[in-house]
Design a protein around this motif. Structure first.
Motif, PDB file in Angstrom:
ATOM      1  N   ILE A 192       2.351   3.685  -6.562  1.00  0.00           N
ATOM      2  CA  ILE A 192       3.334   3.088  -7.475  1.00  0.00           C
ATOM      3  C   ILE A 192       4.253   4.216  -7.901  1.00  0.00           C
ATOM      4  O   ILE A 192       3.783   5.296  -8.289  1.00  0.00           O
ATOM      5  N   VAL A 193       5.543   3.965  -7.812  1.00  0.00           N
ATOM      6  CA  VAL A 193       6.486   4.998  -8.226  1.00  0.00           C
ATOM      7  C   VAL A 193       7.278   4.482  -9.437  1.00  0.00           C
ATOM      8  O   VAL A 193       7.785   3.360  -9.427  1.00  0.00           O
ATOM      9  N   GLU A 194       7.304   5.289 -10.477  1.00  0.00           N
ATOM     10  CA  GLU A 194       8.077   4.919 -11.670  1.00  0.00           C
ATOM     11  C   GLU A 194       9.571   5.013 -11.355  1.00  0.00           C
ATOM     12  O   GLU A 194       9.993   5.889 -10.584  1.00  0.00           O
ATOM     13  N   ALA A 195      10.349   4.136 -11.957  1.00  0.00           N
ATOM     14  CA  ALA A 195      11.793   4.097 -11.664  1.00  0.00           C
ATOM     15  C   ALA A 195      12.433   5.467 -11.847  1.00  0.00           C
ATOM     16  O   ALA A 195      13.240   5.904 -11.025  1.00  0.00           O
TER      17      ALA A 195
ATOM     18  N   VAL B 247      -2.958   6.429 -10.443  1.00  0.00           N
ATOM     19  CA  VAL B 247      -4.314   6.269  -9.887  1.00  0.00           C
ATOM     20  C   VAL B 247      -4.265   5.620  -8.500  1.00  0.00           C
ATOM     21  O   VAL B 247      -5.173   5.835  -7.694  1.00  0.00           O
ATOM     22  N   VAL B 248      -3.204   4.866  -8.216  1.00  0.00           N
ATOM     23  CA  VAL B 248      -3.113   4.208  -6.910  1.00  0.00           C
ATOM     24  C   VAL B 248      -2.954   5.251  -5.803  1.00  0.00           C
ATOM     25  O   VAL B 248      -3.700   5.240  -4.810  1.00  0.00           O
ATOM     26  N   GLY B 249      -2.004   6.171  -5.972  1.00  0.00           N
ATOM     27  CA  GLY B 249      -1.810   7.240  -4.982  1.00  0.00           C
ATOM     28  C   GLY B 249      -3.064   8.087  -4.843  1.00  0.00           C
ATOM     29  O   GLY B 249      -3.484   8.415  -3.719  1.00  0.00           O
ATOM     30  N   LEU B 250      -3.682   8.403  -5.970  1.00  0.00           N
ATOM     31  CA  LEU B 250      -4.902   9.229  -5.949  1.00  0.00           C
ATOM     32  C   LEU B 250      -6.028   8.527  -5.195  1.00  0.00           C
ATOM     33  O   LEU B 250      -6.761   9.150  -4.434  1.00  0.00           O
TER      34      LEU B 250
ATOM     35  N   ARG C 179      -9.463   2.073  -1.222  1.00  0.00           N
ATOM     36  CA  ARG C 179      -8.496   1.039  -0.876  1.00  0.00           C
ATOM     37  C   ARG C 179      -7.869   0.444  -2.143  1.00  0.00           C
ATOM     38  O   ARG C 179      -8.566   0.079  -3.082  1.00  0.00           O
ATOM     39  N   ALA C 180      -6.528   0.402  -2.139  1.00  0.00           N
ATOM     40  CA  ALA C 180      -5.818  -0.256  -3.245  1.00  0.00           C
ATOM     41  C   ALA C 180      -5.049  -1.445  -2.694  1.00  0.00           C
ATOM     42  O   ALA C 180      -4.564  -1.407  -1.565  1.00  0.00           O
TER      43      ALA C 180
END
Ligand code: UD1
Ligand code: CA
Length: 449
Positions: free
Chosen positions: A152-155, A201-204, A211-212
């Protein structure tokens, strides 16, 4: 599946421009935090942890009132959503199921959506609730590969290409308890916001070979409240739903858009509701009742086939039995009105019991308050209260008793008796005509001068 909730409510909510913490602002009479707690409660969580910060004392008091079993933990400094969830670590020690993170300012996530998210979490280590945003603007973006969620990338931190993604992060996330806190302990603040982003936490997880994945819901469910225009929008969303639910449940709304419900309004089938009726908290309406236009009800029970209004006000503790009739400009507070009793016009009935089939005449006032204390009034079955009676409490009117119009009742009236307390009427034949002549003559004299 075993679940626990972490509800984030430490943020300041500065755009509300308010002394009241944001999550205590109400939609349909229930604070935002209450809506979030109610949404989460659908999962029957084993533990509920609320993370508080700004206005913590007030928020904690409300949380405890709404769910005495909820645990509140404080986040002293607001260092980001990841840091906020980390505050729940001790409160969730020994819990081994799925943790679902919700935001206290996001009132409308549905039970069905949360169930889907938890089901999806069974297939993966982390599951995130996303939505297709009309205006992605400041939301975090979900970077996906098929049904896998890679990060997930913040704007603030996104590239042009990432900003073009319209699949956004709602903020709701589900993960195994141990995995979640393990990943959170690896978060850093090397980002544009210099915050511990829960979203990282998703990238990590992916970097570790975990698996996410994600599920999506309608944008209205993820709507957050940041300012008062959004508070008003949230109210609108709630009311539209409540009206629809009421109508599909067999309630006629003569003009749906003008009727306002509370979060807990309980209306049975075949109730008729006129235009501009407002239901405050704690109202129960039984089958076949009619609530006419411009009535305002709160904390009251309306029995079967009762007829309320137009322009009636039912305040907390008003309990109306079946077939009662409460007419225009009548206020009832903390009073029971037995079967078939009528209070038809311009009256105040407070701290009283009104017996079966009693009739309260127009303009009757129960003087329940002496300036210091409230006192009770009892009106017996089939009593007839003459128009413009004042009942000075504490006082009792017996069954089948009566008062003459204009009586000020300061003594108990036995069953079957008449109480009359007013100046006697005297008739003076011809007086008015003479008197008027005299007045006109006086006026003429004045004008001629
Ligand atoms: C967050 C998400 C973003 C998502 C958006 C949805 C992160 C890093 N970003 O962004 O991906 O699209 O929500 O609305 O998670 N809070 C705390 N303590 C803190 C910070 C926040 O309790 O230290 C609470 C806030 O009170 C609020 C919620 O967490 O209820 C979200 O915080 P907010 O600052 O509004 O997050 P966004 O920047 O909007
Ligand atoms: Ca926000």
């Amino acid at each position: 599946m075993r679940t626990a909730l972490v509800i984030l409510a430490a943020g300041m909510g500065s755009r509300m421009n308010s002394d009241l913490p944001k999550v205590l602002h109400e939609v349909a009479g229930l604070p935002l935090i209450g809506h979030a707690m109610r949404a989460g409660a659908a999962l029957s969580p084993e533990r509920t942890v609320v993370v508080t910060g700004h206005g913590a004392e007030a928020v904690e008091a409300m949380v405890t009132r709404l769910n005495p079993e909820a645990v509140c933990v404080r986040q002293k400094e607001q260092l980001g959503t990841g840091h906020a969830v980390d505050q729940a670590r001790d409160a969730l020690a020994g819990f081994h199921g799925t943790v679902i993170v919700l935001y206290g300012d996001t009132p409308f996530v549905s039970a069905g959506t949360l169930e889907q998210l938890v089901a999806q979490r069974r297939q993966a280590d982390v599951a995130v609730l996303g939505f297709e945003a009309q205006e992605p603007a400041r939301y975090g973006r979900l970077v996906t590969e098929g049904d896998a969620l890679t990060r997930i990338v913040e704007a603030k931190d996104a590239t042009e290409a990432e900003l073009a993604i319209s699949l956004c992060n709602s903020g709701v996330i589900a993960a195994g308890c141990e995995t979640l806190f393990d990943l959170i302990s690896k978060l850093d603040r090397n980002n544009e916001g210099q915050e511990y982003y829960l979203t990282d936490v998703v990238g990590l997880a992916n970097a570790r070979g975990l698996r996410a994945t994600y599920v999506t819901c309608d944008e209205t469910e993820t709507m957050g409240v940041n300012d008062r225009t959004q508070l008003a929008q949230a109210e609108g969303v709630f009311q539209r739903r409540a009206r629809r639910v009421a109508m599909l449940g067999g309630v006629t709304l003569a003009e749906p858009d003008s009727v306002y419900f509370s979060h807990d309004t309980d209306i049975a089938r075949d109730v008729w509701v006129g235009p501009n009726v407002v239901f405050g908290p704690g109202v129960q309406i039984a089958q076949g009742a009619r609530i006419e236009a411009f009535s305002h009800l709160e904390g009251c029970e309306v029995g079967p086939r009762a007829n309320i209004g137009p322009f009636a006000r039912l305040r907390p503790g008003a309990q109306l039995s079946q077939g009662t009739k409460i007419g225009n400009f009548v206020e009832i507070k903390n009073a029971t009105i037995a079967d078939g009793a009528k209070v038809n016009h311009l009256s105040y009935v407070g701290d009283a019991s009104v017996g079966e089939a009693a009739n309260i005449g127009a303009g009757t006032i129960i003087c329940n308050y002496d300036g210091v204390m409230k006192h009770r009034t009892e009106i017996g079955a089939r009593a007839f209260v003459g128009s413009n009676t004042l009942l000075v409490a504490p006082v009792k009117m017996g069954a089948e008793s009566m008062t003459g119009s204009g009586t000020v009742v300061t003594k108990d009236i036995p069953d079957g008796a008449l109480a009359i307390g007013r100046a006697e009427t005297k008739i003076k034949p011809g007086f008015t005509r003479k008197f008027m002549q005299l007045l006109r003559a006086k006026k003429k004299l004045k004008e001629d001068r």
